[in-house]
Write a protein that holds these residues in place. Structure first.
Motif, PDB file in Angstrom:
ATOM      1  N   PHE A 141      13.235   3.088   0.837  1.00  0.00           N
ATOM      2  CA  PHE A 141      12.401   4.325   1.515  1.00  0.00           C
ATOM      3  C   PHE A 141      10.992   4.139   1.849  1.00  0.00           C
ATOM      4  O   PHE A 141      10.746   4.418   3.068  1.00  0.00           O
ATOM      5  CB  PHE A 141      12.585   5.396   0.275  1.00  0.00           C
ATOM      6  CG  PHE A 141      11.657   6.519   0.521  1.00  0.00           C
ATOM      7  CD1 PHE A 141      12.202   7.339   1.395  1.00  0.00           C
ATOM      8  CD2 PHE A 141      10.665   7.082  -0.377  1.00  0.00           C
ATOM      9  CE1 PHE A 141      11.621   8.759   1.547  1.00  0.00           C
ATOM     10  CE2 PHE A 141       9.878   8.499  -0.134  1.00  0.00           C
ATOM     11  CZ  PHE A 141      10.285   9.204   0.831  1.00  0.00           C
ATOM     12  N   VAL A 142      10.444   3.146   1.160  1.00  0.00           N
ATOM     13  CA  VAL A 142       9.322   2.618   1.305  1.00  0.00           C
ATOM     14  C   VAL A 142       9.180   1.717   2.930  1.00  0.00           C
ATOM     15  O   VAL A 142       8.363   2.235   3.710  1.00  0.00           O
ATOM     16  CB  VAL A 142       8.745   1.515   0.471  1.00  0.00           C
ATOM     17  CG1 VAL A 142       7.336   0.960   0.904  1.00  0.00           C
ATOM     18  CG2 VAL A 142       8.283   2.634  -0.762  1.00  0.00           C
TER      19      VAL A 142
ATOM     20  N   GLU B 138       0.776  -1.072  -0.016  1.00  0.00           N
ATOM     21  CA  GLU B 138       0.027  -0.072  -0.031  1.00  0.00           C
ATOM     22  C   GLU B 138       0.824   1.154  -0.168  1.00  0.00           C
ATOM     23  O   GLU B 138       0.591   2.044  -0.684  1.00  0.00           O
ATOM     24  CB  GLU B 138      -0.991   0.003   1.125  1.00  0.00           C
ATOM     25  CG  GLU B 138      -1.616   1.321   1.490  1.00  0.00           C
ATOM     26  CD  GLU B 138      -2.461   1.262   2.538  1.00  0.00           C
ATOM     27  OE1 GLU B 138      -2.911   2.422   3.176  1.00  0.00           O
ATOM     28  OE2 GLU B 138      -2.877   0.208   3.243  1.00  0.00           O
ATOM     29  N   MET B 139       1.876   1.347   1.042  1.00  0.00           N
ATOM     30  CA  MET B 139       2.683   2.365   0.949  1.00  0.00           C
ATOM     31  C   MET B 139       3.525   2.664  -0.301  1.00  0.00           C
ATOM     32  O   MET B 139       3.675   3.604  -0.926  1.00  0.00           O
ATOM     33  CB  MET B 139       3.997   2.285   2.068  1.00  0.00           C
ATOM     34  CG  MET B 139       4.499   3.753   2.385  1.00  0.00           C
ATOM     35  SD  MET B 139       3.788   5.123   2.989  1.00  0.00           S
ATOM     36  CE  MET B 139       3.562   4.293   4.434  1.00  0.00           C
ATOM     37  N   ARG B 140       4.003   1.593  -0.838  1.00  0.00           N
ATOM     38  CA  ARG B 140       4.634   1.602  -2.060  1.00  0.00           C
ATOM     39  C   ARG B 140       3.783   2.020  -3.220  1.00  0.00           C
ATOM     40  O   ARG B 140       4.331   3.220  -4.071  1.00  0.00           O
ATOM     41  CB  ARG B 140       5.100  -0.010  -2.565  1.00  0.00           C
ATOM     42  CG  ARG B 140       6.041   0.097  -3.730  1.00  0.00           C
ATOM     43  CD  ARG B 140       6.501  -1.408  -4.254  1.00  0.00           C
ATOM     44  NE  ARG B 140       7.389  -1.414  -5.318  1.00  0.00           N
ATOM     45  CZ  ARG B 140       7.111  -1.404  -6.592  1.00  0.00           C
ATOM     46  NH1 ARG B 140       5.559  -1.099  -6.993  1.00  0.00           N
ATOM     47  NH2 ARG B 140       8.025  -1.309  -7.715  1.00  0.00           N
ATOM     48  N   GLU B 141       2.662   1.804  -3.405  1.00  0.00           N
ATOM     49  CA  GLU B 141       1.910   2.458  -4.421  1.00  0.00           C
ATOM     50  C   GLU B 141       1.473   3.727  -4.225  1.00  0.00           C
ATOM     51  O   GLU B 141       1.376   4.645  -5.130  1.00  0.00           O
ATOM     52  CB  GLU B 141       0.424   1.447  -4.434  1.00  0.00           C
ATOM     53  CG  GLU B 141       0.615   0.214  -4.944  1.00  0.00           C
ATOM     54  CD  GLU B 141       1.301   0.094  -6.564  1.00  0.00           C
ATOM     55  OE1 GLU B 141       0.780   1.066  -7.375  1.00  0.00           O
ATOM     56  OE2 GLU B 141       2.377  -0.685  -6.591  1.00  0.00           O
ATOM     57  N   PHE B 142       1.267   4.230  -2.840  1.00  0.00           N
ATOM     58  CA  PHE B 142       1.167   5.433  -2.544  1.00  0.00           C
ATOM     59  C   PHE B 142       2.397   6.349  -2.999  1.00  0.00           C
ATOM     60  O   PHE B 142       2.282   7.589  -3.345  1.00  0.00           O
ATOM     61  CB  PHE B 142       1.008   5.662  -1.073  1.00  0.00           C
ATOM     62  CG  PHE B 142       0.591   7.074  -0.497  1.00  0.00           C
ATOM     63  CD1 PHE B 142      -0.914   7.681  -0.787  1.00  0.00           C
ATOM     64  CD2 PHE B 142       1.513   7.729  -0.096  1.00  0.00           C
ATOM     65  CE1 PHE B 142      -1.027   9.048  -0.566  1.00  0.00           C
ATOM     66  CE2 PHE B 142       1.302   9.267   0.250  1.00  0.00           C
ATOM     67  CZ  PHE B 142      -0.023   9.679  -0.034  1.00  0.00           C
ATOM     68  N   VAL B 143       3.602   5.789  -2.622  1.00  0.00           N
ATOM     69  CA  VAL B 143       4.881   6.466  -2.866  1.00  0.00           C
ATOM     70  C   VAL B 143       4.852   6.857  -4.368  1.00  0.00           C
ATOM     71  O   VAL B 143       5.335   7.780  -4.951  1.00  0.00           O
ATOM     72  CB  VAL B 143       6.016   5.999  -2.358  1.00  0.00           C
ATOM     73  CG1 VAL B 143       7.248   6.661  -3.024  1.00  0.00           C
ATOM     74  CG2 VAL B 143       5.984   6.292  -0.874  1.00  0.00           C
ATOM     75  N   ILE B 144       4.828   5.856  -5.192  1.00  0.00           N
ATOM     76  CA  ILE B 144       4.697   6.027  -6.660  1.00  0.00           C
ATOM     77  C   ILE B 144       3.757   6.790  -7.301  1.00  0.00           C
ATOM     78  O   ILE B 144       4.104   7.640  -8.117  1.00  0.00           O
ATOM     79  CB  ILE B 144       4.316   4.434  -7.211  1.00  0.00           C
ATOM     80  CG1 ILE B 144       5.706   3.598  -6.865  1.00  0.00           C
ATOM     81  CG2 ILE B 144       4.617   4.604  -8.667  1.00  0.00           C
ATOM     82  CD1 ILE B 144       5.953   2.188  -7.400  1.00  0.00           C
ATOM     83  N   GLY B 145       2.527   6.702  -6.611  1.00  0.00           N
ATOM     84  CA  GLY B 145       1.632   7.855  -7.000  1.00  0.00           C
ATOM     85  C   GLY B 145       1.894   9.245  -6.828  1.00  0.00           C
ATOM     86  O   GLY B 145       1.634  10.176  -7.702  1.00  0.00           O
TER      87      GLY B 145
ATOM     88  N   ASP C 240       7.584   4.723 -15.009  1.00  0.00           N
ATOM     89  CA  ASP C 240       7.309   3.206 -15.583  1.00  0.00           C
ATOM     90  C   ASP C 240       8.367   2.365 -15.511  1.00  0.00           C
ATOM     91  O   ASP C 240       7.953   1.197 -15.285  1.00  0.00           O
ATOM     92  CB  ASP C 240       7.374   3.648 -17.138  1.00  0.00           C
ATOM     93  CG  ASP C 240       6.072   4.602 -17.464  1.00  0.00           C
ATOM     94  OD1 ASP C 240       5.027   4.705 -16.773  1.00  0.00           O
ATOM     95  OD2 ASP C 240       6.001   5.261 -18.601  1.00  0.00           O
ATOM     96  N   ASP C 241       9.531   2.745 -15.168  1.00  0.00           N
ATOM     97  CA  ASP C 241      10.546   1.482 -15.027  1.00  0.00           C
ATOM     98  C   ASP C 241      11.189   1.646 -13.533  1.00  0.00           C
ATOM     99  O   ASP C 241      12.060   1.154 -13.425  1.00  0.00           O
ATOM    100  CB  ASP C 241      11.673   1.857 -15.944  1.00  0.00           C
ATOM    101  CG  ASP C 241      11.423   1.717 -17.450  1.00  0.00           C
ATOM    102  OD1 ASP C 241      10.496   0.909 -17.864  1.00  0.00           O
ATOM    103  OD2 ASP C 241      11.914   2.618 -18.445  1.00  0.00           O
ATOM    104  N   LEU C 242      10.361   2.242 -12.930  1.00  0.00           N
ATOM    105  CA  LEU C 242      10.705   1.997 -11.235  1.00  0.00           C
ATOM    106  C   LEU C 242      10.509   0.703 -10.675  1.00  0.00           C
ATOM    107  O   LEU C 242       9.448  -0.006 -10.791  1.00  0.00           O
ATOM    108  CB  LEU C 242       9.890   3.299 -10.423  1.00  0.00           C
ATOM    109  CG  LEU C 242      10.229   3.587  -9.170  1.00  0.00           C
ATOM    110  CD1 LEU C 242      11.618   4.421  -9.322  1.00  0.00           C
ATOM    111  CD2 LEU C 242       9.540   4.879  -8.616  1.00  0.00           C
ATOM    112  N   ALA C 243      11.834   0.174 -10.263  1.00  0.00           N
ATOM    113  CA  ALA C 243      11.764  -1.091  -9.481  1.00  0.00           C
ATOM    114  C   ALA C 243      11.872  -0.966  -8.076  1.00  0.00           C
ATOM    115  O   ALA C 243      12.615   0.348  -7.559  1.00  0.00           O
ATOM    116  CB  ALA C 243      12.787  -1.888 -10.107  1.00  0.00           C
ATOM    117  N   ASP C 244      12.010  -1.991  -7.245  1.00  0.00           N
ATOM    118  CA  ASP C 244      12.417  -1.654  -5.909  1.00  0.00           C
ATOM    119  C   ASP C 244      13.756  -1.513  -5.362  1.00  0.00           C
ATOM    120  O   ASP C 244      14.113  -0.708  -4.679  1.00  0.00           O
ATOM    121  CB  ASP C 244      12.237  -3.285  -5.048  1.00  0.00           C
ATOM    122  CG  ASP C 244      10.578  -3.375  -4.755  1.00  0.00           C
ATOM    123  OD1 ASP C 244       9.763  -2.174  -4.716  1.00  0.00           O
ATOM    124  OD2 ASP C 244      10.248  -4.484  -4.805  1.00  0.00           O
ATOM    125  N   ASP C 245      14.632  -1.669  -6.478  1.00  0.00           N
ATOM    126  CA  ASP C 245      16.064  -1.383  -6.288  1.00  0.00           C
ATOM    127  C   ASP C 245      16.608  -0.106  -7.027  1.00  0.00           C
ATOM    128  O   ASP C 245      17.618   0.388  -6.840  1.00  0.00           O
ATOM    129  CB  ASP C 245      17.012  -2.702  -6.750  1.00  0.00           C
ATOM    130  CG  ASP C 245      17.011  -3.095  -8.059  1.00  0.00           C
ATOM    131  OD1 ASP C 245      15.884  -2.375  -8.943  1.00  0.00           O
ATOM    132  OD2 ASP C 245      17.636  -3.629  -8.692  1.00  0.00           O
TER     133      ASP C 245
END
Length: 88
Positions: free
Chosen positions: A72-73, A4-11, A21-26
């Protein structure tokens, strides 16, 4: 809560016109990679505070430079959990 936090940060990053578009966890978020500076990090942190109704201390959520999206997340999730526990 991580997903949920990851999606919020990406948003939040998308709203600030960062390419996700190419953002990955690393993927590194700092100025040399995604391009986030300290003001962008602060803006994401403020959005997290508003969304989750918490307030972070100055050092709780960390700062920019060479931090990955996942780190970060994870740091934000931990800070939210601590803040909510202290408020209870």
């Amino acid at each position: 809560m991580y997903d949920e936090m990851r999606e919020f940060v990406i948003g939040a990053l998308e709203e600030m016109s960062f390419p996700t578009d190419d953002l990955a966890d690393d993927s590194l978020l700092g100025p040399d990679d995604l391009g986030m500076d300290s003001l962008a990090f602060a803006e994401v942190i403020v959005q997290v505070e508003e969304r989750y109704d918490v307030r972070f201390g100055q050092d709780e959520a960390g700062g920019p430079t060479d931090i990955s999206l996942a780190s970060f997340v994870e740091r934000l999730v931990k800070s939210v959990e601590i803040a909510k526990a202290e408020a209870a």
